[in-house]
Design a protein around this motif. Structure first.
Motif, short mmCIF file in Angstrom:
data_model
loop_
_atom_site.label_atom_id
_atom_site.label_comp_id
_atom_site.label_asym_id
_atom_site.label_seq_id
_atom_site.Cartn_x
_atom_site.Cartn_y
_atom_site.Cartn_z
N LYS A 35 4.88 -6.63 5.42
CA LYS A 35 5.17 -5.06 5.20
C LYS A 35 4.37 -4.51 3.93
O LYS A 35 4.69 -3.48 3.70
N GLY A 36 3.64 -5.47 3.57
CA GLY A 36 2.27 -4.71 2.75
C GLY A 36 2.91 -4.95 1.21
O GLY A 36 3.98 -5.58 0.76
N LEU A 37 2.08 -4.67 0.24
CA LEU A 37 2.46 -4.92 -1.18
C LEU A 37 2.14 -3.74 -1.90
O LEU A 37 1.49 -2.90 -1.51
N SER A 38 2.97 -3.56 -3.34
CA SER A 38 2.46 -2.42 -4.22
C SER A 38 1.47 -2.69 -5.06
O SER A 38 0.82 -3.89 -4.88
N LEU A 39 0.89 -1.80 -5.50
CA LEU A 39 -0.48 -2.08 -6.57
C LEU A 39 -0.15 -3.24 -7.53
O LEU A 39 -1.07 -3.91 -7.74
N LYS A 40 0.99 -3.03 -8.37
CA LYS A 40 1.42 -4.04 -9.22
C LYS A 40 1.27 -5.35 -8.60
O LYS A 40 0.76 -6.15 -9.18
N GLU A 41 1.99 -5.79 -7.41
CA GLU A 41 1.99 -7.00 -6.88
C GLU A 41 0.54 -7.25 -6.27
O GLU A 41 0.09 -8.46 -6.62
N SER A 42 -0.25 -6.51 -6.03
CA SER A 42 -1.42 -6.86 -5.63
C SER A 42 -2.37 -7.24 -6.67
O SER A 42 -3.05 -8.15 -6.62
N VAL A 300 -2.39 -4.38 2.74
CA VAL A 300 -2.36 -3.38 3.86
C VAL A 300 -2.48 -4.25 5.26
O VAL A 300 -3.50 -4.30 5.80
N PRO A 301 -1.17 -4.88 5.61
CA PRO A 301 -1.37 -5.80 6.70
C PRO A 301 -2.09 -5.11 8.26
O PRO A 301 -2.77 -5.90 8.80
N TYR A 302 -1.89 -4.16 8.20
CA TYR A 302 -2.23 -3.23 9.77
C TYR A 302 -3.66 -2.60 9.67
O TYR A 302 -4.05 -2.02 10.46
N THR A 303 -4.11 -2.78 8.47
CA THR A 303 -5.51 -2.15 8.19
C THR A 303 -6.69 -3.15 8.66
O THR A 303 -6.80 -4.37 8.17
N GLY A 304 -7.26 -2.79 9.68
CA GLY A 304 -8.55 -3.99 10.11
C GLY A 304 -9.57 -4.14 8.66
O GLY A 304 -9.87 -3.24 8.04
N ILE A 305 -10.12 -5.09 8.59
CA ILE A 305 -11.06 -5.60 7.42
C ILE A 305 -12.35 -5.89 8.29
O ILE A 305 -12.37 -6.67 9.36
N ILE A 306 -13.39 -5.18 7.76
CA ILE A 306 -14.72 -5.30 8.40
C ILE A 306 -15.56 -6.02 7.60
O ILE A 306 -15.63 -5.75 6.33
#
Ligand code: SAM
Ligand code: SF4
Length: 463
Positions: A35-42, A300-306
C-alpha cells in the motif's frame, strides 16, 4: 519549492530515531501489504545499515514486485534524434561547451533507418531522446520523427509505443506533443537539491529549476496521462534525492489523483568532456543503489521503475529482483548509432555517456529467460487507452496481472518466432511453456488461444 521540503528531508535523514532496527523491521512488515510508505517510513528504510535488515528489505521488495508485476520485464530502446544542445549540464557530453563532440541531427530518412534497425531486432517500444534547442530540431520535427517511427512496418513488426524524453514544454506545447500519439513523457529533475542544481546547470534554459520541476504538472494539465520522473544519481546525497523524488511522486498523486507512471534511476556515467561525470561528487555504491531501488519499490508499489543500459549486466540482474519493471536493451546513445553501430570510434565521439551493458536485445532476452524473467513486448494498455488513472485503478485492484501475463506471453511468442536467434529460441520456448503452465484457468486457456493465433501467423495479438 513548496513540495520539496529540503530542511524536513534533511531532518529525516539525520533523525537517529529512524535508525532503530525494530522500527525499520516494523515498516518492512507493513510494506508487505503493497500500500506504499510515507516519507518518514521511506527515510527509515534508507537508513538501514545492518546486513540482516537489508536482506529483509530486499526480500520484501522482491515479494511486492512479484505480487504486482509478476516476473515480467518490459523492454525498450532509446532513439537519439539529435545531440545538439544549448545547455551546459556539467555531467553530459552533449553540453554546449563540448567542442569535441560531433554534432548531428538525424534527417527523417535516418530516423526511419534507425527505426527499421530496431524493428528488425524485435523492439516494439522506443524512447525518443533529444538535446535541447529552441529551433533545432523544434517540436514540429519531433512530431514528424514520431510519425516516421510509427510508419515503419516490417513483416508484421512495428513500433507500438513511443515514449519521449525531451526538455520541458509549455502547456500548449505539451498538448501538441500529446497529439503526436506519445506514450509517457519523461523528464528527470537530475537533482532535487537546489544549490547542487544551480552548480550543475551553469547556463541555458535548463538552469530554471522550477520550470523543470513543474514540467510534470504542465504535462498532466495538457492531458498527457503518463509521466515519468527521475534523478541522475551521483550529484548529491542519494538519500536526499530518493526522498525528494518520492515527495514529487506523492505531490503529483495528491494533486492529480495519479502519481508518475514511471521512475527512472540513472547513475552518473563517464561522458566525454563532462567534468562532473569523471568523478561523481556523491557516487552511489552498488549496495546503496540496490537499497534505494528497493525503497522506491515499497514506497510507490504501482509505479514502474526503469533501469537503463548504463548499468552492468551483473547488477542489472540483481536489480530486477528488487523492483525494476522496465529495462532498455541493445541501446546506443548517439544519433544514428544503430545503423553505424558496431562500436565505431565515430560513435563514441557522438554519444551522450558510456554504457555498462553492451549486449544485444537477443542476448538480454536470453539472459532474462535464464534468470526466470519474462521479457514483455506488450503495449496493450496504451493502445486500449488503459493509461493514467484507468491503469492505476486496474493495477491497484490487482487486475492488471490478469491482462498482462497473457499479453506478455503472446507478444513474447511473436518475438521468438520472428526475431530470436536459434540459441535464444531453445531457451525461450521452454521458458514460455513453463510460464503458460503456471497460469490458472480461465486465463491459461485464453492465453493458449492467443498463442495459437500467433503461431498461425497473426501478429500484434492482445486483449
Ligand atoms: N536534453 C533533455 C534533458 O536534459 O532533459 C532530454 C534528454 S537528456 C539526453 C536525458 C537524460 O540523460 C538526462 O535527463 C540525464 O539524466 C541523463 N544523463 C546526462 N548525462 C548523463 C551521464 N553522464 N550519465 C548518465 N546519464 C546522463
Ligand atoms: Fe543537453 Fe540534456 Fe545533456 Fe543537459 S542532459 S546537456 S540538456 S542533452
Amino acid at each position: 519549492m513548496e513540495f520539496i521540503k529540503e530542511e524536513y528531508i534533511q531532518s529525516l535523514i539525520e533523525d537517529k530515531g529512524l535508525n532503530d532496527q525494530s522500527y525499520q523491521r516494523e515498516i518492512i512488515e507493513k510494506a508487505k501489504n503493497a500500500k506504499g510508505l510515507s516519507l518518514k517510513e521511506s527515510a527509515a528504510l534508507l537508513n538501514i545499515e545492518d546486513r540482516e535488515t537489508l536482506e529483509e528489505l530486499f526480500h520484501t521488495a522482491k515479494e511486492v514486485k512479484e505480487k504486482i508485476y509478476g516476473n515480467r520485464l518490459v523492454l525498450f530502446a532509446p532513439l537519439y534524434i539529435t545531440n545538439i544542445c544549448v545547455n551546459n549540464c556539467l555531467y553530459c557530453a552533449f553540453r554546449r561547451d563540448n567542442k569535441e563532440l560531433k554534432r548531428k541531427t538525424l534527417t527523417l530518412d535516418e530516423i526511419r533507418e534507425e527505426t527499421e534497425f530496431l524493428v528488425k531486432q524485435g523492439h516494439k517500444r522506443i524512447l525518443l531522446v533529444a538535446g535541447e534547442h529552441p529551433k533545432k530540431p523544434g517540436l514540429d520535427f519531433v512530431g514528424k520523427a514520431i510519425d516516421t517511427m510509427y510508419k515503419v512496418h516490417i513483416n508484421g513488426g512495428n513500433i507500438r509505443r513511443i515514449n519521449v524524453n525531451v526538455a520541458p514544454l509549455t502547456v500548449d506545447e505539451f498538448k501538441t506533443l500529446k497529439s503526436f500519439g506519445i506514450g509517457t513523457y519523461q523528464c528527470f529533475q537530475e537533482t532535487y537539491h537546489y544549490e547542487t542544481y544551480m552548480k550543475m546547470h551553469p547556463d541555458g534554459p535548463k538552469r530554471d529549476f522550477a520550470w523543470r520541476l513543474y514540467s510534470m504538472d504542465r504535462a498532466l494539465q495538457a492531458g498527457i496521462d503518463d509521466v515519468g520522473i527521475g534523478v541522475l544519481f551521483g550529484l548529491t546525497d542519494y538519500k536526499f534525492e530518493t526522498l525528494a523524488m518520492l515527495s514529487h511522486a506523492f505531490n503529483l498523486d495528491e494533486k492529480y489523483g495519479i502519481g508518475p507512471h514511471t521512475i527512472s534511476v540513472p547513475r552518473l556515467e563517464p561522458a566525454l568532456n563532462a567534468p562532473v561525470s569523471e568523478k561523481p561528487p556523491f557516487a552511489v555504491d552498488d549496495l546503496s543503489f540496490k537499497k534505494l531501488v528497493a525503497v522506491i519499490r515499497l514506497a510507490v508499489p504501482y509505479t514502474g521503475i526503469i533501469l537503463s543500459t548504463r548499468e552492468r549486466p551483473e547488477l542489472r540482474r540483481e536489480l530486477f529482483n528488487l523492483g525494476v519493471s522496465q529495462i532498455s536493451a541493445g541501446s546506443r546513445t548517439s544519433p544514428g548509432a544503430y545503423k553505424e553501430s558496431q562500436e565505431s570510434l565515430e560513435e563514441h565521439q557522438m554519444e551522450q555517456f558510456q554504457l555498462g551493458d553492451h549486449r544485444s536485445l537477443d542476448e538480454v532476452v536470453r539472459d532474462c529467460c535464464q534468470l526466470g524473467y519474462l521479457p514483455s513486448f506488450c503495449t496493450a494498455c496504451y493502445r486500449s487507452s488503459r493509461t493514467g488513472d484507468r491503469f492505476m485503478e486496474l493495477a491497484k485492484t490487482g487486475n492488471i496481472g490478469k491482462l498482462c501475463s497473457p499479453n506478455a506471453i503472446s507478444t513474447f511468442k511473436e518475438y521468438i518466432l520472428e526475431y530470436a536467434s536459434e540459441e535464444t529460441k531453445k531457451v525461450a520456448l521452454e521458458f514460455l511453456l513453463n510460464e503458460i503452465e503456471k497460469l490458472e484457468e480461465p486465463t491459461k486457456n485464453k492465453t493458449l488461444k492467443m498463442v495459437e493465433r500467433v503461431d498461425a501467423g497473426e501478429r500484434d495479438v492482445f486483449f
